[in-house]
Design a protein around this motif. Sequence first.
Motif, PDB file in Angstrom:
ATOM      1  N   ASP A   1      15.267  -9.172 -35.587  1.00 49.24           N
ATOM      2  CA  ASP A   1      14.809  -9.271 -36.976  1.00 49.24           C
ATOM      3  C   ASP A   1      13.540 -10.124 -37.030  1.00 49.24           C
ATOM      4  N   LYS A   2      12.403  -9.479 -36.808  1.00 48.02           N
ATOM      5  CA  LYS A   2      11.137 -10.207 -36.776  1.00 48.02           C
ATOM      6  C   LYS A   2      10.772 -10.732 -38.156  1.00 48.02           C
ATOM      7  N   ALA A   3      11.009  -9.909 -39.187  1.00 43.52           N
ATOM      8  CA  ALA A   3      10.689 -10.345 -40.554  1.00 43.52           C
ATOM      9  C   ALA A   3      11.546 -11.544 -40.956  1.00 43.52           C
ATOM     10  N   GLY A   4      12.825 -11.525 -40.574  1.00 41.71           N
ATOM     11  CA  GLY A   4      13.705 -12.653 -40.877  1.00 41.71           C
ATOM     12  C   GLY A   4      13.258 -13.908 -40.149  1.00 41.71           C
ATOM     13  N   ALA A   5      12.790 -13.734 -38.904  1.00 40.36           N
ATOM     14  CA  ALA A   5      12.295 -14.878 -38.144  1.00 40.36           C
ATOM     15  C   ALA A   5      11.066 -15.482 -38.808  1.00 40.36           C
ATOM     16  N   LEU A   6      10.192 -14.617 -39.360  1.00 40.14           N
ATOM     17  CA  LEU A   6       8.990 -15.114 -40.034  1.00 40.14           C
ATOM     18  C   LEU A   6       9.356 -15.920 -41.279  1.00 40.14           C
ATOM     19  N   LYS A   7      10.382 -15.482 -41.987  1.00 39.76           N
ATOM     20  CA  LYS A   7      10.811 -16.223 -43.179  1.00 39.76           C
ATOM     21  C   LYS A   7      11.286 -17.621 -42.785  1.00 39.76           C
ATOM     22  N   SER A   8      12.066 -17.703 -41.700  1.00 38.51           N
ATOM     23  CA  SER A   8      12.520 -19.014 -41.229  1.00 38.51           C
ATOM     24  C   SER A   8      11.330 -19.859 -40.785  1.00 38.51           C
ATOM     25  N   TRP A   9      10.398 -19.227 -40.084  1.00 36.41           N
ATOM     26  CA  TRP A   9       9.176 -19.913 -39.618  1.00 36.41           C
ATOM     27  C   TRP A   9       8.413 -20.504 -40.804  1.00 36.41           C
ATOM     28  N   ASN A  10       8.210 -19.704 -41.829  1.00 39.14           N
ATOM     29  CA  ASN A  10       7.473 -20.177 -43.013  1.00 39.14           C
ATOM     30  C   ASN A  10       8.230 -21.271 -43.758  1.00 39.14           C
ATOM     31  N   ALA A  11       9.560 -21.153 -43.781  1.00 41.86           N
ATOM     32  CA  ALA A  11      10.368 -22.184 -44.439  1.00 41.86           C
ATOM     33  C   ALA A  11      10.216 -23.525 -43.744  1.00 41.86           C
ATOM     34  N   ARG A  12      10.174 -23.493 -42.405  1.00 46.59           N
ATOM     35  CA  ARG A  12      10.000 -24.744 -41.659  1.00 46.59           C
ATOM     36  C   ARG A  12       8.587 -25.297 -41.861  1.00 46.59           C
ATOM     37  N   LEU A  13       7.584 -24.421 -41.942  1.00 43.20           N
ATOM     38  CA  LEU A  13       6.216 -24.888 -42.193  1.00 43.20           C
ATOM     39  C   LEU A  13       6.135 -25.610 -43.534  1.00 43.20           C
ATOM     40  N   ARG A  14       6.856 -25.087 -44.537  1.00 43.29           N
ATOM     41  CA  ARG A  14       6.850 -25.742 -45.847  1.00 43.29           C
ATOM     42  C   ARG A  14       7.517 -27.107 -45.786  1.00 43.29           C
ATOM     43  N   GLU A  15       8.403 -27.300 -44.822  1.00 43.69           N
ATOM     44  CA  GLU A  15       9.074 -28.589 -44.654  1.00 43.69           C
ATOM     45  C   GLU A  15       8.236 -29.577 -43.851  1.00 43.69           C
ATOM     46  N   GLY A  16       7.105 -29.120 -43.315  1.00 46.89           N
ATOM     47  CA  GLY A  16       6.233 -30.008 -42.557  1.00 46.89           C
ATOM     48  C   GLY A  16       6.338 -29.865 -41.059  1.00 46.89           C
ATOM     49  N   VAL A  17       7.151 -28.925 -40.566  1.00 41.56           N
ATOM     50  CA  VAL A  17       7.260 -28.689 -39.122  1.00 41.56           C
ATOM     51  C   VAL A  17       5.994 -27.975 -38.655  1.00 41.56           C
ATOM     52  N   THR A  18       5.459 -28.369 -37.506  1.00 46.31           N
ATOM     53  CA  THR A  18       4.229 -27.767 -37.002  1.00 46.31           C
ATOM     54  C   THR A  18       4.553 -26.545 -36.135  1.00 46.31           C
ATOM     55  N   PRO A  19       3.623 -25.584 -36.053  1.00 47.49           N
ATOM     56  CA  PRO A  19       3.817 -24.438 -35.163  1.00 47.49           C
ATOM     57  C   PRO A  19       4.039 -24.869 -33.715  1.00 47.49           C
ATOM     58  N   ALA A  20       3.304 -25.900 -33.279  1.00 42.55           N
ATOM     59  CA  ALA A  20       3.433 -26.370 -31.892  1.00 42.55           C
ATOM     60  C   ALA A  20       4.853 -26.852 -31.600  1.00 42.55           C
TER      61      ALA A  20
END
Length: 245
Positions: free
Chosen positions: A157-176
């Motif tokens: 589920d790539k789209a679901g993974a992106l949603k989780s990724w974006n949710a963490r970015l909003r929390e301040g988690v960095t891509p790295a």
Amino acid sequence: MAEELNWDFEAFDLALGEAITLDMVKVDLKARVFWLPNAAKHNPPASVNVIKSWVRAFELLPECPIKWEAYFSLKAACYGVSETMGKAFDMALPLPKDKPSLLPSGIQKAVSSKQILKDPPISPPGEKRERKNKITQYPDDFETAWAEYPQRAGGADKAGALKSWNARLREGVTPAEMIAGITRYANFIRSTGKTGTEFVKQAKTFLGPSGHFREPWALPTSPAGGIWFNSPMDCDETIPPGFRG
């Protein structure tokens, strides 16, 4: 809210994040206020008594910008039904003197769900295509993470993974930080021979609010310090099955 609905927290988090992105929900996390902007427009008050019932609920809302944005939206919805309904709203919920009038010049006309289904809104040419393209586009950092993530049995589920990724970015988690966690997890999966199995976590779960990407995912070792193997076929016949010294 997840507990009230008896939903899994992660599933609720993903659904709420999507609703906020689509402007279906407005949130003030500090005041803990959630507002559905289109609720009153599509469910206008059926009588003056309905408007009166709003008073107590509105008074219980903590002070925040969304509260007053909702106030003017409800007022517009009432006037959209009729002038009588609008005046009933003004009497039930008079605007405090310290609040400027923000009623938009174009009052929203209340519509029913039947009208929506009968006369769906017409999008400008190309808008649907552009919206679809936005959904299928993935940031470069996410593509890097996705390429590194270990394969699992079943669909991905790539789209679901992106949603989780974006949710963490909003929390301040960095891509790295997330990519580093994925790299550790990928090494762990490879070393334990679980690549391509159902034991690999879904990427949306791994990047979910539980924070699995923060775990160390240290490689498993034998009591003597060697790396564990899943099968005796991975080892020399002279070495005891299960590990290599």
